[in-house]
Design a protein around this motif. Structure first.
Motif, PDB file in Angstrom:
ATOM      1  N   GLU A  31      -0.900 -44.377 -44.568  1.00 27.91           N
ATOM      2  CA  GLU A  31      -1.457 -44.646 -45.891  1.00 27.91           C
ATOM      3  C   GLU A  31      -2.980 -44.627 -45.843  1.00 27.91           C
ATOM      4  O   GLU A  31      -3.643 -44.059 -46.719  1.00 27.91           O
ATOM      5  N   LEU A  32      -3.535 -45.229 -44.792  1.00 24.63           N
ATOM      6  CA  LEU A  32      -4.986 -45.204 -44.638  1.00 24.63           C
ATOM      7  C   LEU A  32      -5.492 -43.803 -44.333  1.00 24.63           C
ATOM      8  O   LEU A  32      -6.555 -43.392 -44.827  1.00 24.63           O
ATOM      9  N   LEU A  33      -4.762 -43.072 -43.513  1.00 22.28           N
ATOM     10  CA  LEU A  33      -5.168 -41.699 -43.222  1.00 22.28           C
ATOM     11  C   LEU A  33      -5.186 -40.859 -44.498  1.00 22.28           C
ATOM     12  O   LEU A  33      -6.057 -40.000 -44.669  1.00 22.28           O
ATOM     13  N   GLY A  37     -12.053 -43.458 -41.783  1.00 25.28           N
ATOM     14  CA  GLY A  37     -11.693 -44.697 -42.450  1.00 25.28           C
ATOM     15  C   GLY A  37     -10.694 -45.507 -41.640  1.00 25.28           C
ATOM     16  O   GLY A  37     -10.799 -46.736 -41.562  1.00 25.28           O
ATOM     17  N   LEU A  38      -9.723 -44.827 -41.039  1.00 24.46           N
ATOM     18  CA  LEU A  38      -8.744 -45.523 -40.203  1.00 24.46           C
ATOM     19  C   LEU A  38      -9.443 -46.226 -39.045  1.00 24.46           C
ATOM     20  O   LEU A  38      -9.170 -47.397 -38.772  1.00 24.46           O
ATOM     21  N   ARG A  39     -10.344 -45.525 -38.377  1.00 25.56           N
ATOM     22  CA  ARG A  39     -11.050 -46.142 -37.250  1.00 25.56           C
ATOM     23  C   ARG A  39     -11.912 -47.309 -37.716  1.00 25.56           C
ATOM     24  O   ARG A  39     -12.071 -48.303 -36.999  1.00 25.56           O
ATOM     25  N   HIS A  40     -12.477 -47.199 -38.918  1.00 21.78           N
ATOM     26  CA  HIS A  40     -13.284 -48.292 -39.470  1.00 21.78           C
ATOM     27  C   HIS A  40     -12.425 -49.540 -39.656  1.00 21.78           C
ATOM     28  O   HIS A  40     -12.842 -50.660 -39.312  1.00 21.78           O
ATOM     29  N   ALA A  86     -13.458 -62.878 -43.629  1.00 24.67           N
ATOM     30  CA  ALA A  86     -13.955 -62.832 -45.011  1.00 24.67           C
ATOM     31  C   ALA A  86     -14.781 -61.579 -45.252  1.00 24.67           C
ATOM     32  O   ALA A  86     -14.658 -60.925 -46.298  1.00 24.67           O
ATOM     33  N   ARG A  87     -15.632 -61.217 -44.284  1.00 22.74           N
ATOM     34  CA  ARG A  87     -16.442 -60.000 -44.424  1.00 22.74           C
ATOM     35  C   ARG A  87     -15.552 -58.759 -44.427  1.00 22.74           C
ATOM     36  O   ARG A  87     -15.757 -57.831 -45.220  1.00 22.74           O
ATOM     37  N   PHE A  88     -14.577 -58.740 -43.551  1.00 23.17           N
ATOM     38  CA  PHE A  88     -13.666 -57.605 -43.450  1.00 23.17           C
ATOM     39  C   PHE A  88     -12.857 -57.449 -44.734  1.00 23.17           C
ATOM     40  O   PHE A  88     -12.682 -56.343 -45.255  1.00 23.17           O
ATOM     41  N   ASP A  89     -12.379 -58.556 -45.270  1.00 27.22           N
ATOM     42  CA  ASP A  89     -11.613 -58.542 -46.510  1.00 27.22           C
ATOM     43  C   ASP A  89     -12.453 -58.004 -47.667  1.00 27.22           C
ATOM     44  O   ASP A  89     -12.003 -57.142 -48.430  1.00 27.22           O
ATOM     45  N   THR A 110     -13.725 -53.734 -51.495  1.00 28.82           N
ATOM     46  CA  THR A 110     -14.763 -52.927 -52.132  1.00 28.82           C
ATOM     47  C   THR A 110     -14.450 -51.445 -52.016  1.00 28.82           C
ATOM     48  O   THR A 110     -14.640 -50.671 -52.962  1.00 28.82           O
ATOM     49  N   ARG A 111     -13.951 -51.039 -50.861  1.00 30.17           N
ATOM     50  CA  ARG A 111     -13.622 -49.636 -50.617  1.00 30.17           C
ATOM     51  C   ARG A 111     -12.264 -49.245 -51.210  1.00 30.17           C
ATOM     52  O   ARG A 111     -11.941 -48.048 -51.266  1.00 30.17           O
TER      53      ARG A 111
END
Length: 287
Positions: free
Chosen positions: A203-205, A212-215, A239-242, A247-248
């Motif tokens: 789904e991410l790919l 994006g997947l690696r991010h 929290a930052r990751f979420d 946002t993306r």
């Protein structure tokens, strides 16, 4: 095993799925915070409601496995047919859970074949079922299989045919976090991040591509390397990751489905009179 045990396995699987939905904060994934947001409230309610529509199909898969008695090609074909009917029912109830249905269906059938066994043994049996082709499957490739072929990712089928390695990693992460004193919700979030850190999520790919997947994988590893969600540094990193994933608008849905599979296996073995799996926030299992 009787129809009562088939129903118990199905309800245990759905409880695992709704337990996954109840976790928060889940980076990029639906969680209870969506109930307070006008734009996502309906979607999250639909996911919780449609999860319950999986029960009849999962019970039928358990019954098919019990009747067949072995992980045969015929059982694989029957599970596929039941799964497609269940997808239709879930769609009428609000949709979603396609990836979770694939994982939970195989694991429920494997549990029915081996009543009273551990999660690891059930995963091994699920591998034996998944290695057979579904001869009645639609010939048109799914989006997941197309993405898998394009990028060389294992995808849902590869995960099952390998014996659900990410489900087993999540089980290890659950045990380690509980042993370290994490709450049940924190242990489950750490297990989710463990899956997310290495899974080649199709789904991410599809939505974000390989970069994006690696991010996303790096973000999940960052939370775990900071000490996990039970630590102050880990909670800050989460929290930052979420916020970043929201946002993306990137959603690692494959990881959520595999976490549900791990929570189901964590509830095994089920015995007559057993309660269903624990919800997030409950004390850790001691058995």
């Amino acid at each position: 095993m009787s129809s009562r045990e088939d129903e118990a396995l199905a309800h245990a699987a759905v409880t695992a799925l709704t337990g996954q939905l109840a976790l928060a904060p889940k980076p990029g994934l639906p969680d209870p915070r969506d109930l307070d947001a006008r734009t996502t409230r309906v979607d999250h309610c639909a996911l919780r409601w449609s999860a319950k529509a999986l029960v009849p199909g999962l019970a039928a898969m358990a019954a098919a496995a019990r009747r067949t008695g072995e992980p045969t090609p015929g059982l694989r074909t029957e599970l596929g047919a039941i799964g497609r009917c269940t997808e239709h029912s879930v769609g009428l109830a609000g949709g979603g859970h396609r990836g979770a249905l694939w994982a939970l269906g195989l694991l429920v059938a494997a549990a029915a074949l081996n009543p009273g066994t551990t999660g690891w043994e059930v995963a091994a049996t699920a591998k034996r079922i998944a290695r057979h082709p579904d001869k009645r499957a639609p010939r048109r490739p799914s989006r997941g299989s197309s993405v898998s072929a394009k990028y060389g990712a294992a995808g849902a089928r590869g995960e099952a045919r390998a014996g659900f390695p990410h489900v087993r990693r999540a089980l290890d992460a659950l045990a380690a976090a509980r042993k370290a004193g994490a709450t049940e919700a924190q242990a489950r979030l750490d297990a989710l991040l463990t899956v997310m850190s290495t899974l080649q999520d199709t789904e991410l790919l599809y939505t974000a591509g390989p970069l994006g997947l690696r991010h996303v994988q790096a973000g999940a590893r960052g939370v775990l390397e900071a000490g996990g969600t039970s630590t102050t540094a880990g909670a800050t990193a989460l929290a930052r990751f979420d916020e970043d994933l929201r946002t993306r608008a990137w959603s690692p849905r494959g990881s959520a489905g595999l976490l549900a599979g791990a929570l189901f296996l964590d509830s095994l073995p089920l015995r007559a009179g057993d309660s269903l799996p624990l919800q997030a926030g409950s004390p850790a299992r001691t058995a």
